[in-house]
Design a protein around this motif. Sequence first.
Motif, PDB file in Angstrom:
ATOM      1  N   TRP A   1       6.472   6.508  15.730  1.00 19.00           N
ATOM      2  CA  TRP A   1       5.792   7.339  14.742  1.00 19.00           C
ATOM      3  C   TRP A   1       6.299   7.011  13.339  1.00 19.00           C
ATOM      4  CZ3 TRP A   1       7.249  12.821  13.047  1.00 19.00           C
ATOM      5  CH2 TRP A   1       6.193  13.410  12.321  1.00 19.00           C
ATOM      6  N   ASP A   2       5.390   6.952  12.396  1.00 16.08           N
ATOM      7  CA  ASP A   2       5.782   6.619  11.019  1.00 16.08           C
ATOM      8  C   ASP A   2       6.152   7.861  10.200  1.00 16.08           C
ATOM      9  OD1 ASP A   2       3.375   7.861  10.506  1.00 16.08           O
ATOM     10  OD2 ASP A   2       2.372   6.086   9.685  1.00 16.08           O
ATOM     11  N   GLY A   3       6.151   9.042  10.825  1.00 23.15           N
ATOM     12  CA  GLY A   3       6.556  10.261  10.135  1.00 23.15           C
ATOM     13  C   GLY A   3       5.466  10.947   9.342  1.00 23.15           C
ATOM     14  N   HIS A   4       4.248  10.408   9.368  1.00 22.11           N
ATOM     15  CA  HIS A   4       3.156  10.992   8.595  1.00 22.11           C
ATOM     16  C   HIS A   4       2.345  11.980   9.432  1.00 22.11           C
ATOM     17  CE1 HIS A   4       3.935   7.463   6.025  1.00 22.11           C
ATOM     18  NE2 HIS A   4       3.404   8.198   5.063  1.00 22.11           N
ATOM     19  N   TRP A   5       1.963  13.083   8.806  1.00 18.54           N
ATOM     20  CA  TRP A   5       0.999  14.022   9.383  1.00 18.54           C
ATOM     21  C   TRP A   5      -0.339  13.812   8.679  1.00 18.54           C
ATOM     22  CZ3 TRP A   5       2.055  16.877  13.609  1.00 18.54           C
ATOM     23  CH2 TRP A   5       3.406  17.097  13.921  1.00 18.54           C
ATOM     24  N   HIS A   6      -1.410  13.803   9.461  1.00 18.75           N
ATOM     25  CA  HIS A   6      -2.757  13.611   8.919  1.00 18.75           C
ATOM     26  C   HIS A   6      -3.496  14.946   9.012  1.00 18.75           C
ATOM     27  CE1 HIS A   6      -2.198   9.212   8.900  1.00 18.75           C
ATOM     28  NE2 HIS A   6      -1.435   9.471   9.953  1.00 18.75           N
ATOM     29  N   LEU A   7      -3.906  15.477   7.876  1.00 11.83           N
ATOM     30  CA  LEU A   7      -4.509  16.800   7.809  1.00 11.83           C
ATOM     31  C   LEU A   7      -5.942  16.732   7.295  1.00 11.83           C
ATOM     32  CD1 LEU A   7      -1.249  17.167   6.678  1.00 11.83           C
ATOM     33  CD2 LEU A   7      -1.932  19.503   7.294  1.00 11.83           C
ATOM     34  N   ARG A   8      -6.783  17.615   7.824  1.00 13.47           N
ATOM     35  CA  ARG A   8      -8.163  17.761   7.380  1.00 13.47           C
ATOM     36  C   ARG A   8      -8.435  19.244   7.149  1.00 13.47           C
ATOM     37  NH1 ARG A   8      -7.034  13.296   7.326  1.00 13.47           N
ATOM     38  NH2 ARG A   8      -8.148  11.434   8.026  1.00 13.47           N
ATOM     39  N   VAL A   9      -8.878  19.579   5.965  1.00 16.48           N
ATOM     40  CA  VAL A   9      -9.261  20.955   5.638  1.00 16.48           C
ATOM     41  C   VAL A   9     -10.784  20.988   5.596  1.00 16.48           C
ATOM     42  CG1 VAL A   9      -9.066  22.850   3.989  1.00 16.48           C
ATOM     43  CG2 VAL A   9      -7.162  21.228   4.271  1.00 16.48           C
ATOM     44  N   LEU A  10     -11.375  21.751   6.509  1.00 13.62           N
ATOM     45  CA  LEU A  10     -12.822  21.752   6.687  1.00 13.62           C
ATOM     46  C   LEU A  10     -13.472  22.901   5.932  1.00 13.62           C
ATOM     47  CD1 LEU A  10     -13.009  21.178  10.567  1.00 13.62           C
ATOM     48  CD2 LEU A  10     -12.458  19.533   8.761  1.00 13.62           C
ATOM     49  N   SER A  11     -14.664  22.639   5.439  1.00 11.09           N
ATOM     50  CA  SER A  11     -15.464  23.724   4.873  1.00 11.09           C
ATOM     51  C   SER A  11     -15.957  24.619   6.011  1.00 11.09           C
ATOM     52  CB  SER A  11     -16.657  23.150   4.103  1.00 11.09           C
ATOM     53  OG  SER A  11     -17.487  22.401   4.978  1.00 11.09           O
ATOM     54  N   PRO A  12     -16.294  25.875   5.743  1.00  8.27           N
ATOM     55  CA  PRO A  12     -16.738  26.784   6.811  1.00  8.27           C
ATOM     56  C   PRO A  12     -17.990  26.257   7.519  1.00  8.27           C
ATOM     57  CG  PRO A  12     -16.216  28.006   4.813  1.00  8.27           C
ATOM     58  CD  PRO A  12     -16.191  26.559   4.429  1.00  8.27           C
ATOM     59  N   ILE A  13     -18.008  26.398   8.850  1.00  8.87           N
ATOM     60  CA  ILE A  13     -19.171  26.031   9.662  1.00  8.87           C
ATOM     61  C   ILE A  13     -19.743  27.329  10.212  1.00  8.87           C
ATOM     62  CG2 ILE A  13     -20.006  24.659  11.603  1.00  8.87           C
ATOM     63  CD1 ILE A  13     -17.510  22.912  11.314  1.00  8.87           C
TER      64      ILE A  13
ATOM     65  N   ILE B   1     -11.547  18.028   2.979  1.00 11.44           N
ATOM     66  CA  ILE B   1     -10.451  17.510   2.158  1.00 11.44           C
ATOM     67  C   ILE B   1      -9.473  16.835   3.108  1.00 11.44           C
ATOM     68  CG2 ILE B   1      -8.539  18.087   0.635  1.00 11.44           C
ATOM     69  CD1 ILE B   1     -10.137  20.527  -0.261  1.00 11.44           C
ATOM     70  N   ALA B   2      -9.201  15.553   2.896  1.00  6.75           N
ATOM     71  CA  ALA B   2      -8.332  14.785   3.786  1.00  6.75           C
ATOM     72  C   ALA B   2      -7.092  14.342   3.029  1.00  6.75           C
ATOM     73  CB  ALA B   2      -9.079  13.567   4.326  1.00  6.75           C
ATOM     74  N   PHE B   3      -5.950  14.522   3.665  1.00  7.53           N
ATOM     75  CA  PHE B   3      -4.725  14.001   3.051  1.00  7.53           C
ATOM     76  C   PHE B   3      -3.672  13.725   4.117  1.00  7.53           C
ATOM     77  CE2 PHE B   3      -4.406  18.596   3.027  1.00  7.53           C
ATOM     78  CZ  PHE B   3      -3.087  18.890   3.313  1.00  7.53           C
ATOM     79  N   THR B   4      -2.729  12.885   3.759  1.00  6.54           N
ATOM     80  CA  THR B   4      -1.643  12.476   4.644  1.00  6.54           C
ATOM     81  C   THR B   4      -0.322  12.786   3.947  1.00  6.54           C
ATOM     82  OG1 THR B   4      -2.971  10.705   5.590  1.00  6.54           O
ATOM     83  CG2 THR B   4      -0.593  10.532   5.860  1.00  6.54           C
ATOM     84  N   SER B   5       0.639  13.305   4.730  1.00  5.92           N
ATOM     85  CA  SER B   5       1.890  13.722   4.104  1.00  5.92           C
ATOM     86  C   SER B   5       3.076  13.493   5.024  1.00  5.92           C
ATOM     87  CB  SER B   5       1.818  15.212   3.744  1.00  5.92           C
ATOM     88  OG  SER B   5       3.059  15.679   3.265  1.00  5.92           O
ATOM     89  N   GLN B   6       4.199  13.106   4.435  1.00  6.63           N
ATOM     90  CA  GLN B   6       5.467  13.074   5.145  1.00  6.63           C
ATOM     91  C   GLN B   6       6.264  14.345   4.904  1.00  6.63           C
ATOM     92  OE1 GLN B   6       6.946   9.139   3.664  1.00  6.63           O
ATOM     93  NE2 GLN B   6       7.364   8.763   5.829  1.00  6.63           N
ATOM     94  N   ASP B   7       5.745  15.211   4.053  1.00  7.12           N
ATOM     95  CA  ASP B   7       6.496  16.400   3.641  1.00  7.12           C
ATOM     96  C   ASP B   7       5.968  17.684   4.261  1.00  7.12           C
ATOM     97  OD1 ASP B   7       8.025  14.775   1.934  1.00  7.12           O
ATOM     98  OD2 ASP B   7       6.475  14.884   0.400  1.00  7.12           O
ATOM     99  N   ALA B   8       4.978  17.587   5.165  1.00  2.00           N
ATOM    100  CA  ALA B   8       4.429  18.796   5.786  1.00  2.00           C
ATOM    101  C   ALA B   8       5.514  19.493   6.604  1.00  2.00           C
ATOM    102  CB  ALA B   8       3.246  18.436   6.674  1.00  2.00           C
ATOM    103  N   GLU B   9       5.738  20.754   6.337  1.00  2.00           N
ATOM    104  CA  GLU B   9       6.787  21.535   6.996  1.00  2.00           C
ATOM    105  C   GLU B   9       6.286  22.965   7.234  1.00  2.00           C
ATOM    106  OE1 GLU B   9       9.584  20.567   8.145  1.00  2.00           O
ATOM    107  OE2 GLU B   9       9.935  18.619   7.205  1.00  2.00           O
ATOM    108  N   PRO B  10       6.910  23.731   8.145  1.00  2.00           N
ATOM    109  CA  PRO B  10       7.969  23.270   9.062  1.00  2.00           C
ATOM    110  C   PRO B  10       7.381  22.560  10.275  1.00  2.00           C
ATOM    111  CG  PRO B  10       7.561  25.591   9.405  1.00  2.00           C
ATOM    112  CD  PRO B  10       6.677  25.174   8.257  1.00  2.00           C
ATOM    113  N   THR B  11       8.127  21.637  10.834  1.00  9.11           N
ATOM    114  CA  THR B  11       7.651  20.865  11.979  1.00  9.11           C
ATOM    115  C   THR B  11       7.331  21.762  13.165  1.00  9.11           C
ATOM    116  OG1 THR B  11       8.944  18.950  11.272  1.00  9.11           O
ATOM    117  CG2 THR B  11       8.229  18.994  13.562  1.00  9.11           C
TER     118      THR B  11
END
Length: 260
Positions: free
Chosen positions: A87-99, A146-156
């Motif tokens: 694992w490269d330590g990155h978290w991949h996040l997606r924030v979705l608009s309401p469906i 909204i898509a973003f990738t982070s190594q700082d997402a906490e807490p694990t």
Amino acid sequence: MHARSALFDLYGDHLRSRGGRAPVAVLIRLLEPLGVSAPAVRTALSRMVAQEWLTADDAGGYALTEHARTWLDEAGVRIYRTDEADWDGHWHLRVLSPITDRARRERVRSRLRFLGMAPVSDSTWVSPRASAEVDRLLEEEGVDTIAFTSQDAEPTDALLGAFDLTALGSAYDAWLGEAAALVAPTVGRGTGDDVSAFVVRSELLHSWRKFLFSDPGLPRELLPGDWPGHRAAAFFDEHATRLLPAASRFIDHHLQGATR
């Protein structure tokens, strides 16, 4: 076993590596030992064509679409764990608009789980793995994201809590008991005849494939050392490999017969 699920298993596990196409008559004969009727196969094929998983040709054959190949490729990587890089330590996040439409919302949620994501909240989904299929899905469904990738997402721990590892571990323990009973007739006495090997392997794969919807394939770095999924995966690998030669003979016999 439902016809649609059986067809996905058949194409993904056998036909994809044999050109990805088969005549309808062969598909019916291949699924007959699994208790799938000819009318059920034909109905499922028609629906899979309408959903663009398969294309039909004038010769009565059904072939995988490129979309289906990509989807099955990703599923195969997770089923057989052929891409277990560190694992490269990155978290991949997606924030979705309401469906707002309930059926569409549940469809999106189900497919996101299949692709290894889990909900941190109603709108935010997370995965430790990147997936081009996730973005394709959200684009197809017209979901603003909204898509973003982070190594700082906490807490694990909170991120891992989205995947409910306690329930997943219990499910793996239960599966091990059921799978052992399933393969028991073929252990110690060879694999039996080719048809029996195909049936047992198909049922083993079918039950194992269900974890695609609940196990995101978390990296080993994020899992407990005594993770039941590791034992279950070793069991699946051992018996799926052992039964494959005889199951393959069954497949090849019917495919070769169709070309004579």
